[in-house]
Design a protein around this motif. Structure first.
Motif, mmCIF file in Angstrom:
data_model
loop_
_atom_site.group_PDB
_atom_site.id
_atom_site.type_symbol
_atom_site.label_atom_id
_atom_site.label_comp_id
_atom_site.label_asym_id
_atom_site.label_seq_id
_atom_site.Cartn_x
_atom_site.Cartn_y
_atom_site.Cartn_z
ATOM 1 N N UNK A 441 -89.049 1.848 8.782
ATOM 2 C CA UNK A 441 -88.617 0.756 9.661
ATOM 3 C C UNK A 441 -87.105 0.633 9.662
ATOM 4 N N UNK A 442 -86.525 0.791 8.466
ATOM 5 C CA UNK A 442 -85.067 0.692 8.362
ATOM 6 C C UNK A 442 -84.425 1.894 9.042
ATOM 7 N N UNK B 216 -82.666 -5.600 8.301
ATOM 8 C CA UNK B 216 -83.923 -4.846 8.248
ATOM 9 C C UNK B 216 -84.304 -4.489 6.814
ATOM 10 N N UNK B 217 -83.300 -4.247 5.993
ATOM 11 C CA UNK B 217 -83.601 -3.949 4.593
ATOM 12 C C UNK B 217 -84.321 -5.147 3.974
ATOM 13 N N UNK B 219 -85.871 -7.409 5.665
ATOM 14 C CA UNK B 219 -87.129 -7.611 6.373
ATOM 15 C C UNK B 219 -88.256 -6.781 5.760
ATOM 16 N N UNK B 220 -87.912 -5.607 5.260
ATOM 17 C CA UNK B 220 -88.946 -4.781 4.628
ATOM 18 C C UNK B 220 -89.534 -5.519 3.431
#
Lengths: 580, 748
Positions: A441-442, B216-217, B219-220
């Motif tokens: 995802x990243x 996003x990091x 968010x994971x």
């Protein structure tokens, strides 16, 4: 009847295009694809959504009764949704080619329609031979489209695409035929209705294949995956894809990403999972591992591409990794997510290829060194580009999120420690699989925003020969205006609407898929974990020898009985049975 | 006695409403009114209408008025929702979103359900009141601030603005973790779009990308936390999760963490990674200072007041989960305290006033996290609330300066702005904001910071955190007033920023009309002044009105502290929600009265500050620390300063060795990340690309060469001719079928 029409109508129009003058090709292609889409809408309406897991709209004709060959079609919700995707992309592919294809139009549109018929056939067929014929026949039109209408390196790309996928799927065929042979000769008809005679009916062979011992299933899994994994494409057999995608014309890339790759994932869902439950349970971690390697490895390669089309092509390797991870989770959330992923990837990546094609038509380059900051020249294009990038990156509210999240969640749920917890399903994946796949995802954000940052944002960069002050409506763009024309917006808009609709209102689709998926999951859990099936039969451990009838006796379960009579007699019985 | 009535209420509900859920500590959930859905829907409508305006090429301020109107109504509805609330909880379901059901191997019906449903309790109201209120005010401010871009980027700006408020509303109001995740990433997208608003500037594009990826990091981590919460509880809905954590709360209060399953204790640790990303905490804070590339209203709303507090909201919302985890809250406390300190040290050495404010935001967010970590969710929420107002007004004041002085933000190039004509409102707003931030006695910021500081000394083992935060408070007062004394008072002086030559650089807009192109030189005369004769233009009515309102609100926020015991009005709101500490379930053992009086009884040993009661002494200590900081700033940056560029502080710099240089270079954290993570990853990617081309594909090609070498006699078959391939294919199928067919007859 709709399903047959859906295959025949494009074929008929292809023939029409071949017979009529070239100027009319475009027109016939539009009518043909729109007509097919109309029939598709009718099929969606006639389908009974109350029982989405049963095969409906079925039709069948005997073909070679002695061999048990039938032309048999029918769809459940999964097949129907993928057919709907195919039918949606059909007119889009025709409309997007109006200006890009200026010569050999008959060849182009004719083969495009043949391709659509073949793809529809794959999803509609309820007979393995028909399935395989359509599956393989998709290669021919695609080969023509790439080798005649592609860019510079098209011949090599087309040949590699053809030979690579063809080689793999021949082995798949061998596996499928082996199941038919096993069914006809190694099982008798007491437990399984159709056993003991030659048939290629998918439902019949499903029952037969499940009766096989685990190690035989393992070999069959390998054989089937040869074809499907290449098609998907799963690491490490993916290398045909970036080449074929990059060289293909826009419509070719759209169909390739949108539907052709899904033939592999659909094949896995339709054949590998329900046919070979014991093997699937055993090899799920390996398949999941390969898919995770694909996610990370494909994603990182995207990040260092300079060719924007190649970047999106490699992103398919990463994206389809999520899709296969969901399948390998072997639970409802994962597999439903995976099927949604098939549809969503077709919409968002298809749209990205369309957008890249639109820029290519104007500037004749795909290199990110020569393109930049297009937002100020093409604001409408830029808006769509950012939108579909976000759909592709898995932004919640758009379609990609639902499927990606469900695939990851499915993998997470399938941890062996969590079988007893309310939300866990048990399995061989779990926390670490989801965590490492989640890194994708990243990485997806990294490479897609890198692409958008280069091509859409930043200072304006155009290839040499294109004036960067152009307010003149384009001169060098041929018939196209600087920004998108109405036809191009019309092509993108339905995809954008579907991205939002599937992102915000996915429940009807999920509910339609759910019973079909639950059937598969229950099949896997019920038959794959049988002790005798899982342990295999001692005498059969020395595969690839063919099982003798005496050994097969051990396969017997409550619902499966075994041939005790002479196989020759049985074969005769099958023949006479066929003669009736 | 709110708590007592809550307990009575919950007991009643437990007995009547929820059979089986014995000891339910939270009030039962009612069906909320339908119009609650309008609170997120109206900003979304504004976003859509702005998009339509863009498509219709509207060249007026219409998008701004649409947005202000929709947000205003949304705020009014939020106020109505707050009125209706009356201490209960309600859920309004707009539509069903995700719903997957299956039967597990034990025959139980399981389902993954996430609706577009809105969960309303007092914590929701607290957050939504300042989110919608500030958004309305800042949209009004932006209507003037962005007026250079009317007809170009104006629609795009307000569309993203509306979308942001929608996402934030989903984040705060969502009744399940997946809808929270939708809002979470949605605000990230809007942040990306608005940081990159001036998309022709490579630095803005890079900053936008960095913000998205850093988030996003986090968010994971959040996603994994949601997965684990679902696996553990079989649901992602708050009503189930918060209820399910209740049985372990008693064990956690007694310190028996070994009775609580490890998976339960892992959930908050995963969730907090998401919070650290969104709220810019160590080690994921580096995106926020860069985010200042966006227009200032965006910095004020998104990167100071609302979005960055989402992490605090997440932890407060799932506070029961954090309370039942042995290590979660101590980690939160330490990360918060260290972030506060590190960001303050960097802020002291910066010259760009907007960056200083950005670092102060990071630092203040650290306070909020530390507050959550030292068990004062009330203090954290109160600090969120006060900080939202004073930091917004600080940013908007800086924005007014930037707007008026053609993008000038260097505190060495501006001086005495407060004494210039038309800048009085800005100076007053700035002064009030600075006093709040510095924790000057009797300001709102003073009371909220105080609660966190006092509680840090009260909570066992947390005294080091208290000392770090106290030191940071002094640093904060210093760097805050460094800005004030340099820019707003002292001799009058200014140098215009670089936007004087290209006024339209305020974002060329996205519509590619030729007249806004690349030839900025044609624009110098547009505004009636050539480069040589630059006049700062003082703010107009919209900016002044908003600054004044925010100033009044940030002063008034202090009054909330006196509306009730234990944290005042905010405390009341927090106590009535799941974020309450001590948890209601534990208090139920005491009588209501006693529980109120001994709110800290369960802390075990009541901590102390040098032998005194922290609750009382901290009022004095933190006040003195604030004074000292301001005094030092006064001595170093005001006394004897003749020019804008130099001050007494410069004499001090050589004495500190390399420290000022390192702090000015932000401790080179960005560079270290680049060297340790980005560069190696890029190298690996290049290696992968070569492996793919040479090894993986090379093997395939080698396979292809084998038959070509062997079967040179079969050359015609590989002519590349399509028809021969088709024939081969059909032939291959036929041969295979035949083999199987014959084998089955002959062999068996």
């Amino acid at each position: 009847m709709e399903l047959v029409l859906l295959i025949l109508v494009p074929l008929a129009f292809a023939i029409l295009i071949a017979l009529r003058p070239a100027q009319e090709a475009k027109f016939h292609a539009v009518i043909g694809t729109l007509l097919a889409a109309g029939i598709g809408v009718n099929a969606l309406g006639r389908f009974d959504w109350g029982t989405p897991a049963t095969m409906q709209l079925s039709a069948a004709w005997d073909w070679l009764p002695t061999l048990g060959l039938r032309l048999s079609v029918g769809v459940d919700s999964v097949s129907l949704m993928l057919i709907a995707l195919t039918l949606l992309l059909g007119p889009i592919c025709v409309f997007c080619s109006f200006t890009a294809i200026q010569e050999k139009e008959r060849t182009y549109y004719g083969w495009l329609l043949v391709l659509q018929a073949a793809m529809t056939g794959v999803f509609a067929s309820r007979d393995i031979v028909l399935f395989y014929t359509c599956f393989e026949f998709t290669l021919v039109p695609m080969y023509v489209l790439i080798s005649l209408f592609g860019s510079t390196n098209r011949k090599a790309a087309a040949t590699k695409f053809f030979l690579y996928t063809f080689t793999g799927s021949v082995i798949t065929l061998a596996g499928l035929v082996y199941i038919a042979w096993f069914n006809a000769t190694q099982l008798d008809s007491i437990g399984i209705q159709s056993a003991g005679r030659w048939t290629f009916d998918i439902a019949a062979l499903e029952a037969a294949a499940q009766a096989m011992p685990a190690n035989v299933q393992g070999w069959l899994l390998l054989a089937m995956m040869c074809g499907f994994a290449i098609k998907i494409p799963l690491f490490p057999v993916h290398t045909w894809l970036p080449l074929a995608h990059t060289e293909a014309p826009t419509a070719g890339s759209v169909v390739l990403a949108g539907v052709l790759l899904k033939l592999g994932t659909y094949g896995m869902f339709r054949f590998v999972l329900p046919f070979l439950p014991a093997a699937v349970l055993e090899y799920a971690p390996i398949i999941a591992t390969l898919s995770i390697i694909g996610i990370l490895y494909g994603g990182l390669i995207c990040w260092v591409q300079t060719d924007v089309k190649k970047l999106v092509a490699y992103s398919s390797v990463a994206h389809l990794g999520f899709c296969i991870l969901g399948l390998a989770a072997l639970n409802t959330v994962g597999i439903t997510g995976s099927i949604l992923y098939m549809i969503n990837h077709g919409l968002s990546t298809g749209a990205l290829f369309l957008l890249i094609g639109m820029v290519y038509e104007r500037y004749h380059t795909r290199s990110m060194k020569e393109l930049g900051g297009l937002a100020c020249k093409m604001p409408v294009w830029a808006t769509f580009m950012v939108f579909f990038t976000m759909a592709s990156v898995g932004l919640p509210g758009l379609n990609g999120f639902i499927s990606e999240f469900m695939c990851l969640m499915g993998a997470f749920q399938a941890g062996d420690k969590w079988g007893s917890l309310p939300g866990g399903t048990g399995g061989d994946l779990g926390f670490w699989y989801a965590l490492i796949a989640g890194l994708g995802m990243i990485i997806a954000a990294m490479y897609l925003l890198y692409m958008v940052g280069r091509v859409v944002w930043g200072p304006l960069v155009l290839p040499a020969g294109h004036d960067d002050h152009g307010h003149d409506g384009g001169g060098s763009h041929g018939p196209l205006p600087t920004d998108l024309c109405a036809r191009e917006i019309f092509v993108l808009l339905p995809l954008a609407v579907l991205c939002i609709a599937l992102g915000l209102f996915p429940k009807p689709v999920i509910k339609a898929l759910e019973p079909a998926v639950n059937n598969v999951v229950e099949t896997i859990n019920a038959t794959g974990k049988r002790p005798d099936a899982a342990s295999g039969v001692k005498a059969m451990n020395d595969l690839p020898g063919l099982p003798s009838s005496a050994d097969v006796r051990h396969v017997s379960d409550a619902d499966v009985s075994v041939a005790s009579s002479s196989p020759t007699v049985q074969w005769g019985g099958a023949l006479s049975g066929g003669d009736k | 006695m709110t708590i007592a009535s809550d307990i009575m209420g919950s007991i009643l509900h437990g007995a009547l409403g929820a059979p089986g859920a014995s000891g339910a500590a939270l009030p039962a959930i009612e069906a909320g009114p339908w119009w609650v859905s309008l609170i997120p829907a109206l900003p979304l409508l504004a976003c859509i209408l702005c998009g339509v305006s863009a498509a219709m090429r509207i060249k007026s301020k219409l998008p701004a008025w649409i947005t202000v109107g929709c947000l205003g109504v949304s705020f009014a509805l939020t106020a109505a929702m707050f009125q209706q609330l009356a201490g209960g909880r309600s859920v309004t379901i707009a539509w069903e979103w995700i719903n997957v059901a299956w039967t597990d191997s034990g025959g139980h019906e399981r389902s993954l359900i996430a609706n577009f449903g809105f969960y309303v309790d007092s914590l929701t109201c607290l957050w939504m009141l300042f989110v919608t209120g500030l958004a309305t005010l800042i949209a009004l401010y932006a209507s003037e601030y962005m007026s250079h871009d009317v007809g170009t980027g104006y629609c795009r700006f307000f569309a993203a603005f509306g979308l942001f408020v929608f996402s934030m509303a989903c984040l705060v109001m969502g009744d399940n973790l997946i809808l929270l995740y939708l809002g979470w990433e949605g605000v990230g997208l809007c942040s990306y779009l608005l940081i990159g608003y001036f998309y022709k500037k490579p630095s803005a594009v890079a900053a936008a990308k960095k913000a998205f990826i850093m988030n996003r990091i986090g968010d994971l981590g959040l996603a994994l936390g949601i997965f684990l919460a679902f696996v553990q509880f079989g649901s992602v809905e708050y009503k189930v999760i918060l209820e399910a954590a209740q049985p372990w709360l008693a064990a956690a209060q007694a310190g028996h963490f070994d009775e609580i399953p490890a998976t339960v204790q892992l959930i908050p640790i995963l969730l907090m990674i998401g919070a650290f990303g969104k709220s810019a905490q160590l080690p994921l804070y580096v995106w926020l200072p860069d985010a200042m590339e966006g227009p200032t209203p965006v910095s004020a709303l998104i990167h100071a007041a609302t979005m960055v507090t989402a992490g605090v909201y997440l932890i407060a919302r799932t506070y029961p989960l954090f309370l039942v985890s042995e290590y979660a809250l101590p980690i939160v406390a330490w990360v918060g305290a260290l972030t506060a300190l590190v960001a303050a040290t960097i802020g002291m050495a910066q010259f760009d006033i907007k960056r200083i404010m950005a670092y102060s935001t990071v630092s203040q967010l650290g306070y909020m996290f530390a507050g959550l970590g030292v068990l004062t969710s009330t203090g954290a929420a109160f600090h969120v609330f006060t900080h939202a107002f004073f930091k917004a007004s600080l940013f908007l004041s800086c924005g007014a300066v930037m707007h008026g002085f053609a993008g000038q933000l260097d505190l060495r190039k501006l001086s005495g702005v407060g004494f210039m004509k038309g800048w009085q409102f800005v100076a007053i707003a700035m002064l009030v904001g600075c006093l709040n931030l510095a924790g000057f006695p009797f300001t709102a910021g003073y009371f909220s910071k105080d609660m966190i500081l006092a509680e840090a000394f009260v909570t066992p083992h947390m005294a080091p955190i208290g000392w770090i935060l106290l030191l940071t408070a002094g640093l904060t007062a210093y760097y805050t007033f460094r800005v004030f004394f340099r820019v707003f008072v002292g001799p009058k002086y200014y140098e215009p920023g670089d936007e004087v030559h290209a006024h339209s650089d305020h974002g060329h807009g996205d519509h590619g009309h030729g007249e806004h192109g690349h030839d900025a030189h044609g624009h110098a005369g547009d505004h009636g002044h050539a480069a040589g004769e630059f006049h700062p233009h003082a703010p107009g009515w919209a900016i002044n009105f908003v600054l004044l309102t925010l100033t009044v609100l940030s002063v008034g926020a202090a009054g909330l502290y006196f509306l009730g015991d234990h944290g005042g009005w905010v405390g009341k709101m927090v106590h009535a929600s799941s974020a309450n500490y001590p948890p209601i379930v534990d208090l139920a053992a005491h009588s209501g009265e006693a529980a109120d009086a001994h709110a800290h009884a369960d802390h075990g040993a009541h901590g102390s500050f040098l032998g005194m009661d922290p609750h009382k002494v901290m009022y004095y200590v933190s006040g003195i620390v604030g004074f000292v900081g301001i005094a030092i700033a006064f001595a170093l940056h005001y006394v004897g300063r003749k020019t804008a560029a130099t001050a007494n502080a410069d004499k001090l710099v050589p004495l500190l060795g390399p420290i000022p240089k390192l702090a000015q270079g932000k401790w080179f954290v960005d560079e270290v990340y680049d060297l340790l993570i980005v560069k190696p990853l890029h190298l690996i990617s290049i290696v992968f690309a070569y492996i793919d081309k040479l090894l993986v594909d090379g093997l395939v090609n080698a396979f292809g060469w084998v038959p070509r070498g062997v079967g040179s006699g079969l050359r015609p078959l590989q002519s590349g001719n399509l028809h021969s391939y088709a024939v081969q294919m059909a032939g291959g199928v036929a041969v295979l079928l035949l083999i199987v067919f014959l084998a089955s007859i002959a062999g068996l």
